[in-house]
Design an enzyme around this catalytic site. Structure first.
Site, PDB file in Angstrom:
ATOM      1  N   ASN A  36       0.824  -1.215   0.000  1.00  0.00           N
ATOM      2  CA  ASN A  36       0.000   0.000   0.000  1.00  0.00           C
ATOM      3  C   ASN A  36       0.858   1.264   0.000  1.00  0.00           C
ATOM      4  OD1 ASN A  36      -2.496  -1.408   0.263  1.00  0.00           O
ATOM      5  ND2 ASN A  36      -2.019  -1.760   2.416  1.00  0.00           N
ATOM      6  N   HIS A 118     -14.246  -2.561   5.717  1.00  0.00           N
ATOM      7  CA  HIS A 118     -13.030  -3.236   6.187  1.00  0.00           C
ATOM      8  C   HIS A 118     -13.271  -3.927   7.541  1.00  0.00           C
ATOM      9  CE1 HIS A 118      -8.862  -3.327   7.867  1.00  0.00           C
ATOM     10  NE2 HIS A 118      -8.602  -3.709   6.619  1.00  0.00           N
ATOM     11  N   GLU A 162     -16.296   3.750   3.304  1.00  0.00           N
ATOM     12  CA  GLU A 162     -14.892   4.043   2.965  1.00  0.00           C
ATOM     13  C   GLU A 162     -14.912   4.936   1.731  1.00  0.00           C
ATOM     14  OE1 GLU A 162     -12.697   0.280   2.628  1.00  0.00           O
ATOM     15  OE2 GLU A 162     -13.828  -0.444   4.351  1.00  0.00           O
ATOM     16  N   SER A 166     -11.107  -1.007   0.196  1.00  0.00           N
ATOM     17  CA  SER A 166      -9.792  -1.643   0.198  1.00  0.00           C
ATOM     18  C   SER A 166      -9.710  -2.860  -0.710  1.00  0.00           C
ATOM     19  CB  SER A 166      -9.402  -2.029   1.620  1.00  0.00           C
ATOM     20  OG  SER A 166     -10.348  -2.920   2.156  1.00  0.00           O
ATOM     21  N   ASP A 191     -14.003   6.416   6.174  1.00  0.00           N
ATOM     22  CA  ASP A 191     -12.641   5.895   6.324  1.00  0.00           C
ATOM     23  C   ASP A 191     -11.878   6.205   5.035  1.00  0.00           C
ATOM     24  OD1 ASP A 191     -10.361   4.280   6.261  1.00  0.00           O
ATOM     25  OD2 ASP A 191     -11.282   2.713   7.483  1.00  0.00           O
ATOM     26  N   HIS A 194      -7.388   4.525   2.044  1.00  0.00           N
ATOM     27  CA  HIS A 194      -6.761   4.362   0.720  1.00  0.00           C
ATOM     28  C   HIS A 194      -6.937   5.600  -0.165  1.00  0.00           C
ATOM     29  CE1 HIS A 194      -5.716   0.182   1.412  1.00  0.00           C
ATOM     30  NE2 HIS A 194      -6.857   0.114   2.087  1.00  0.00           N
ATOM     31  N   LYS A 225      -0.385   3.421   4.750  1.00  0.00           N
ATOM     32  CA  LYS A 225      -0.556   3.192   3.302  1.00  0.00           C
ATOM     33  C   LYS A 225       0.314   4.220   2.568  1.00  0.00           C
ATOM     34  CE  LYS A 225      -4.365   0.864   4.829  1.00  0.00           C
ATOM     35  NZ  LYS A 225      -3.971  -0.452   5.275  1.00  0.00           N
TER      36      LYS A 225
HETATM   37  C1  LIG Z   1     -10.235   0.806   4.880  1.00  0.00           C
HETATM   38  C2  LIG Z   1      -9.226   0.466   5.923  1.00  0.00           C
HETATM   39  N1  LIG Z   1      -9.377   0.967   7.151  1.00  0.00           N
HETATM   40  C3  LIG Z   1      -8.495   0.686   8.135  1.00  0.00           C
HETATM   41  C4  LIG Z   1      -7.418  -0.134   7.905  1.00  0.00           C
HETATM   42  C5  LIG Z   1      -6.475  -0.459   9.020  1.00  0.00           C
HETATM   43  O1  LIG Z   1      -5.373   0.378   8.961  1.00  0.00           O
HETATM   44  P1  LIG Z   1      -3.998  -0.022   9.654  1.00  0.00           P
HETATM   45  O2  LIG Z   1      -3.278  -0.923   8.712  1.00  0.00           O
HETATM   46  O3  LIG Z   1      -3.314   1.280   9.897  1.00  0.00           O
HETATM   47  O4  LIG Z   1      -4.349  -0.712  10.942  1.00  0.00           O
HETATM   48  C6  LIG Z   1      -7.212  -0.671   6.639  1.00  0.00           C
HETATM   49  C7  LIG Z   1      -6.044  -1.549   6.389  1.00  0.00           C
HETATM   50  O5  LIG Z   1      -5.935  -2.297   5.482  1.00  0.00           O
HETATM   51  C8  LIG Z   1      -8.142  -0.370   5.617  1.00  0.00           C
HETATM   52  O6  LIG Z   1      -7.987  -0.884   4.386  1.00  0.00           O
END
Ligand SMILES: Cc1ncc(COP(=O)(O)O)c(C=O)c1O
Length: 378
Positions: A36, A118, A162, A166, A191, A194, A225
């Site tokens: 990422n 996610h 999101e 993801s 969220d 990405h 990421k």
């Molecule tokens: C949409 C989303 N939120 C949160 C996270 C979690 O983030 P972190 O890797 O910093 O724990 C991810 C991780 O893949 C994600 O894709």
């Protein structure tokens, strides 16, 4: 050594039978199409010399000894970059979603969430006392039906999405989602894991690209990421920040980040907000996104790809066996592309998930698409 209890051993056996057993392996490809690290910052040197000699590690939770000055520096910077009243840094995106969702949902509240949310969002919902209800992926008609059904409820309504999903790399119609949430008095949480560093001129994220920052309740930005590091922040009002400092268990009951890490994050935000290199890397990333699209059309495989404007591009290869075979042969040729298997995604939509970066080369993008096309034709 005691053996695993039978019930647990059976769960593992089931995974094995479904060709879905997860294993740890070292990732060291010639061509990186999986990390990422969209802008190549994971390998960059950041050291502005902003260090305190006294403490390196935090020595405790942010509520105790761990709230070193670096946090204040970073949170101020984040507020200004993201045009947010307040920001609260967590140890990871996973911790931020757990802390936020677990803390806000009260009895009689309803939290509506996208079917492809996610795992960190789903786990946060499990910790919450609110009732959570899933709506079909990016289907605002379905969401509206659910909101309509619960609009008379005495609790608070929340919607979680999101800005770049993801697994599919696609985005909701955020403007319509904001309008819909406002019509039902629902608090919207986005969220942006990405989208940070990818969407918007300086990678501010989708919310700011659409100038919606004053109309959402909370945003989550993560630093593992495109910032190539670790940690996350919840963006929102001062009142939300105070609430989370008091009730977000994943903030309160864990050791804070080491201060070098927090200063390094501040350096990364300075780079993103001020440098011409940041603009160049974001531009290169988008050039590569356009190139991938061009090659999928040239090799006639675009219909197998989920439409996406982001750095994430998934090509559907149904069946764990098939997608694993393709990924193994790509890995052998040096392409770091990983399979996403059921049960991480539903059966039938197993896929190769390609992550594009500013540092990918046109030749390797074409080579990758060409190999995928030849596999799909067999
Ligand atoms: C949409 C989303 N939120 C949160 C996270 C979690 O983030 P972190 O890797 O910093 O724990 C991810 C991780 O893949 C994600 O894709």
């Amino acid at each position: 050594m005691k053996q695993l209890p039978d019930k647990l051993a059976k769960r593992l056996e089931q995974r094995l039978q479904n060709n879905a057993l997860r294993k740890l392996s070292v990732y060291d490809p010639t061509f990186d199409f999986s990390s990422n690290d969209y802008l190549g910052l994971a390998a960059a040197e950041f050291n502005s010399g902003n260090k305190s000699q006294k403490f390196q590690g935090a020595g405790g939770s942010r509520l105790l000894t761990g709230n070193h000055k670096a946090y204040e520096v970073l949170e101020t910077q984040i507020c200004s970059f993201h045009q947010s009243q307040a920001a609260l840094v967590f140890n990871s995106g996973y911790a931020a979603n757990l802390g936020l969702l677990g803390a806000i949902g009260q009895r009689r509240d309803h939290i509506f969430y996208d079917a492809l949310a996610h795992a960190s969002i789903r786990d946060g919902l499990q910790l919450s006392n609110a009732k959570s209800l899933k709506y079909r992926h990016n289907d605002l008609t379905h969401l509206e039906e659910l909101l309509e059904r619960h609009k008379e409820s005495t609790g608070t309504l929340y919607v979680v999405t999101e800005s770049v999903f993801s697994m599919d790399g696609d985005s909701p119609d955020l403007e319509a989602l904001v309008n819909l949430s406002e019509r039902y008095g629902a608090y919207l949480i986005v969220d942006e894991a990405h989208a940070l560093g990818v969407i918007g001129e300086r990678g501010h994220g989708l919310v700011q690209a659409l100038q919606m920052q004053d109309r959402v309740f909370a945003r989550i930005v993560t630093f593992g990421k495109a910032l190539g590091y670790h940690g996350a922040a919840v963006l929102g009002s001062e009142a939300l920040k105070t609430y989370l400092v008091n009730f977000a268990r994943s903030l309160i009951y864990t050791t804070a980040l080491a201060q070098d890490m927090v200063y390094s994050l501040a350096d990364r935000y300075t780079w993103l907000s001020k440098s011409t290199e940041a603009l160049k890397e974001i531009e290169k990333l988008h050039r590569n996104i356009a190139l991938l699209r061009l090659y999928t059309e040239k090799y006639g495989v675009d219909k197998h790809f989920i439409a996406s404007d982001s750095a994430i591009h998934s090509v559907i290869i149904p069946g764990n066996d098939r997608v694993k075979t393709l990924s193994a042969s790509l890995n052998e040729a040096g392409f770091g592309v990983l399979p996403i298997l059921a049960p991480t995604v539903p059966q039938g939509v197993e896929r190769l998930r390609i992550c594009l970066h500013s540092y990918n080369e046109s030749d390797s993008i074409e080579g990758l698409v060409e190999r995928i096309a030849s596999f799909l034709k067999d």
